[in-house]
Scaffold this motif. Structure first.
Motif, PDB file in Angstrom:
ATOM      1  N   VAL A  77       0.849  -1.193   0.000  1.00 33.38           N
ATOM      2  CA  VAL A  77       0.000   0.000   0.000  1.00 33.38           C
ATOM      3  C   VAL A  77       0.882   1.239   0.000  1.00 33.38           C
ATOM      4  CG1 VAL A  77      -1.734   1.313   1.295  1.00 33.38           C
ATOM      5  CG2 VAL A  77      -1.862  -1.193   1.216  1.00 33.38           C
ATOM      6  N   ASN A  78       0.615   2.133  -0.944  1.00 32.07           N
ATOM      7  CA  ASN A  78       1.290   3.424  -1.001  1.00 32.07           C
ATOM      8  C   ASN A  78       0.513   4.397  -0.111  1.00 32.07           C
ATOM      9  OD1 ASN A  78       2.524   5.834  -1.577  1.00 32.07           O
ATOM     10  ND2 ASN A  78       2.090   5.805  -3.761  1.00 32.07           N
ATOM     11  N   ALA A  79       1.030   4.614   1.079  1.00 35.47           N
ATOM     12  CA  ALA A  79       0.393   5.527   2.038  1.00 35.47           C
ATOM     13  C   ALA A  79       0.905   6.939   1.754  1.00 35.47           C
ATOM     14  CB  ALA A  79       0.706   5.090   3.456  1.00 35.47           C
ATOM     15  N   ASN A  80       0.526   7.467   0.610  1.00 31.08           N
ATOM     16  CA  ASN A  80       1.081   8.743   0.141  1.00 31.08           C
ATOM     17  C   ASN A  80       0.661   9.942   0.974  1.00 31.08           C
ATOM     18  OD1 ASN A  80      -1.542   9.002  -0.704  1.00 31.08           O
ATOM     19  ND2 ASN A  80      -1.088   8.685  -2.855  1.00 31.08           N
ATOM     20  N   SER A  81      -0.255   9.749   1.890  1.00 32.00           N
ATOM     21  CA  SER A  81      -0.657  10.799   2.823  1.00 32.00           C
ATOM     22  C   SER A  81      -0.439  10.249   4.229  1.00 32.00           C
ATOM     23  CB  SER A  81      -2.130  11.159   2.611  1.00 32.00           C
ATOM     24  OG  SER A  81      -2.599  11.979   3.644  1.00 32.00           O
ATOM     25  N   VAL A  82       0.615  10.717   4.886  1.00 29.71           N
ATOM     26  CA  VAL A  82       0.928  10.220   6.222  1.00 29.71           C
ATOM     27  C   VAL A  82      -0.010  10.835   7.256  1.00 29.71           C
ATOM     28  CG1 VAL A  82       2.736  10.137   7.979  1.00 29.71           C
ATOM     29  CG2 VAL A  82       3.311   9.743   5.590  1.00 29.71           C
ATOM     30  N   LYS A  83      -0.430  12.058   7.006  1.00 33.78           N
ATOM     31  CA  LYS A  83      -1.406  12.717   7.861  1.00 33.78           C
ATOM     32  C   LYS A  83      -2.280  13.574   6.979  1.00 33.78           C
ATOM     33  CE  LYS A  83      -1.943  15.112  12.162  1.00 33.78           C
ATOM     34  NZ  LYS A  83      -1.319  15.527  13.378  1.00 33.78           N
ATOM     35  N   PRO A  84      -3.537  13.280   6.859  1.00 41.43           N
ATOM     36  CA  PRO A  84      -4.278  12.286   7.623  1.00 41.43           C
ATOM     37  C   PRO A  84      -4.044  10.872   7.111  1.00 41.43           C
ATOM     38  CG  PRO A  84      -5.762  13.333   6.070  1.00 41.43           C
ATOM     39  CD  PRO A  84      -4.430  14.023   5.937  1.00 41.43           C
ATOM     40  N   LEU A  85      -4.234   9.921   8.029  1.00 41.86           N
ATOM     41  CA  LEU A  85      -4.169   8.513   7.671  1.00 41.86           C
ATOM     42  C   LEU A  85      -5.413   8.140   6.876  1.00 41.86           C
ATOM     43  CD1 LEU A  85      -3.149   7.086  11.168  1.00 41.86           C
ATOM     44  CD2 LEU A  85      -1.637   7.460   9.213  1.00 41.86           C
ATOM     45  N   ASP A  86      -5.342   7.057   6.129  1.00 41.41           N
ATOM     46  CA  ASP A  86      -6.519   6.520   5.439  1.00 41.41           C
ATOM     47  C   ASP A  86      -7.257   5.647   6.456  1.00 41.41           C
ATOM     48  OD1 ASP A  86      -8.419   5.194   3.899  1.00 41.41           O
ATOM     49  OD2 ASP A  86      -7.080   4.977   2.176  1.00 41.41           O
ATOM     50  N   GLU A  87      -8.112   6.278   7.231  1.00 41.75           N
ATOM     51  CA  GLU A  87      -8.785   5.596   8.329  1.00 41.75           C
ATOM     52  C   GLU A  87      -9.679   4.467   7.839  1.00 41.75           C
ATOM     53  OE1 GLU A  87     -10.687   8.446  10.895  1.00 41.75           O
ATOM     54  OE2 GLU A  87      -8.774   9.439  11.355  1.00 41.75           O
ATOM     55  N   GLU A  88     -10.340   4.675   6.722  1.00 42.29           N
ATOM     56  CA  GLU A  88     -11.221   3.645   6.171  1.00 42.29           C
ATOM     57  C   GLU A  88     -10.426   2.379   5.844  1.00 42.29           C
ATOM     58  OE1 GLU A  88     -13.827   3.095   2.126  1.00 42.29           O
ATOM     59  OE2 GLU A  88     -13.867   5.073   3.094  1.00 42.29           O
ATOM     60  N   LEU A  89      -9.286   2.532   5.192  1.00 40.52           N
ATOM     61  CA  LEU A  89      -8.466   1.375   4.851  1.00 40.52           C
ATOM     62  C   LEU A  89      -7.887   0.731   6.107  1.00 40.52           C
ATOM     63  CD1 LEU A  89      -7.235  -0.507   2.765  1.00 40.52           C
ATOM     64  CD2 LEU A  89      -5.355   1.127   2.494  1.00 40.52           C
ATOM     65  N   LEU A  90      -7.466   1.533   7.080  1.00 38.94           N
ATOM     66  CA  LEU A  90      -6.923   0.962   8.313  1.00 38.94           C
ATOM     67  C   LEU A  90      -7.975   0.148   9.064  1.00 38.94           C
ATOM     68  CD1 LEU A  90      -4.587   3.790   9.642  1.00 38.94           C
ATOM     69  CD2 LEU A  90      -3.925   1.514   8.828  1.00 38.94           C
ATOM     70  N   VAL A  91      -9.208   0.597   9.085  1.00 42.86           N
ATOM     71  CA  VAL A  91     -10.279  -0.183   9.718  1.00 42.86           C
ATOM     72  C   VAL A  91     -10.464  -1.500   8.972  1.00 42.86           C
ATOM     73  CG1 VAL A  91     -12.776  -0.260  10.147  1.00 42.86           C
ATOM     74  CG2 VAL A  91     -11.463   1.782  10.763  1.00 42.86           C
ATOM     75  N   GLN A  92     -10.450  -1.434   7.643  1.00 40.60           N
ATOM     76  CA  GLN A  92     -10.569  -2.653   6.829  1.00 40.60           C
ATOM     77  C   GLN A  92      -9.426  -3.622   7.145  1.00 40.60           C
ATOM     78  OE1 GLN A  92     -10.701  -2.063   2.526  1.00 40.60           O
ATOM     79  NE2 GLN A  92      -9.690  -4.026   2.245  1.00 40.60           N
ATOM     80  N   LEU A  93      -8.203  -3.108   7.236  1.00 40.85           N
ATOM     81  CA  LEU A  93      -7.062  -3.957   7.559  1.00 40.85           C
ATOM     82  C   LEU A  93      -7.215  -4.579   8.947  1.00 40.85           C
ATOM     83  CD1 LEU A  93      -4.114  -1.781   6.178  1.00 40.85           C
ATOM     84  CD2 LEU A  93      -5.190  -3.777   5.108  1.00 40.85           C
ATOM     85  N   GLY A  94      -7.736  -3.798   9.886  1.00 45.39           N
ATOM     86  CA  GLY A  94      -7.978  -4.325  11.223  1.00 45.39           C
ATOM     87  C   GLY A  94      -8.995  -5.448  11.214  1.00 45.39           C
ATOM     88  N   GLU A  95     -10.036  -5.309  10.405  1.00 47.57           N
ATOM     89  CA  GLU A  95     -11.055  -6.354  10.304  1.00 47.57           C
ATOM     90  C   GLU A  95     -10.492  -7.618   9.662  1.00 47.57           C
ATOM     91  OE1 GLU A  95     -14.147  -4.295   8.201  1.00 47.57           O
ATOM     92  OE2 GLU A  95     -14.851  -3.272  10.007  1.00 47.57           O
ATOM     93  N   GLU A  96      -9.532  -7.458   8.741  1.00 48.05           N
ATOM     94  CA  GLU A  96      -8.904  -8.618   8.099  1.00 48.05           C
ATOM     95  C   GLU A  96      -7.996  -9.365   9.069  1.00 48.05           C
ATOM     96  OE1 GLU A  96      -6.854  -7.087   4.695  1.00 48.05           O
ATOM     97  OE2 GLU A  96      -8.704  -6.750   3.577  1.00 48.05           O
ATOM     98  N   ASN A  97      -7.473  -8.670  10.069  1.00 45.81           N
ATOM     99  CA  ASN A  97      -6.649  -9.249  11.121  1.00 45.81           C
ATOM    100  C   ASN A  97      -5.420  -9.987  10.577  1.00 45.81           C
ATOM    101  OD1 ASN A  97      -6.016  -9.627  13.816  1.00 45.81           O
ATOM    102  ND2 ASN A  97      -7.080 -11.580  13.921  1.00 45.81           N
ATOM    103  N   ARG A  98      -4.780  -9.403   9.564  1.00 45.08           N
ATOM    104  CA  ARG A  98      -3.523  -9.943   9.042  1.00 45.08           C
ATOM    105  C   ARG A  98      -2.383  -9.059   9.524  1.00 45.08           C
ATOM    106  NH1 ARG A  98      -5.947  -9.947   3.186  1.00 45.08           N
ATOM    107  NH2 ARG A  98      -7.436 -11.626   3.414  1.00 45.08           N
TER     108      ARG A  98
END
Length: 174
Positions: A77-98
């Protein structure tokens, strides 16, 4: 990113200039603003996610290629914006639990990886393993970018080795 900052009316923005070449966004004929706070999935993968940006993006992609040869599938993932974070994607990643690996050419303390950890913790979705790679809190000698990356373990091979350590079913692979 400069054009994005120029077009932004929501407050101040900072753009970090790396030593050497910048990476991450293909140059268009006509300048386009980059969506702030929305990251790009550069490569899909099912075992681990590598969150990175800027000069670390090619290293992450190279590590993902090395990992693929050993049976580990890495999303980059290219996190081209360090602030703000992509909160939607981070929640998705948390739900995937990888497992997640954050990779940055910046200080670990108070850096991008710390922000990701804080976000996941504050949302109560910090159950997956998160590992950070970046610049430790110590004096770093001057030198070529490649030499410094080598000394700090910020190479594709070291990234691949670190990923193998955090991917549960792949830890014992070569």
């Amino acid at each position: 990113m400069i054009y994005t900052a120029y077009k932004n009316d929501d407050g101040p923005m900072a753009v970090r200039y790396p030593r050497g070449n910048g990476y991450g966004v293909t140059m268009d004929e006509d300048l386009q603003a980059v969506p702030v706070g929305k990251w790009n999935i550069e490569q899909e993968g099912s075992d681990v996610t590598i969150l990175t940006f800027g000069t670390m993006l090619p290293i992450a992609k190279s590590a993902a290629e090395q990992l693929q040869k050993t049976g580990v599938s890495a999303r980059v993932v290219n996190a081209n914006s360090v602030k703000p974070l992509d909160e939607e994607l981070l929640v998705q990643l948390g739900e995937e639990n990888r497992p997640i690996l954050t990779l940055e050419e910046a200080a670990l303390q108070g850096g991008f990886g710390s922000a990701v950890l804080e976000f996941l913790h504050d949302r109560g979705i910090a159950s997956m393993q998160v590992k950070r790679m970046g610049i430790p809190d110590r004096y770093i000698e001057h030198g070529s970018v490649d030499l410094i990356y080598e000394e700090l373990g910020l190479t594709a091979t070291e990234v691949a080795n670190t990923v193998k350590e955090i991917v549960p079913s792949k830890k014992k692979r070569a």
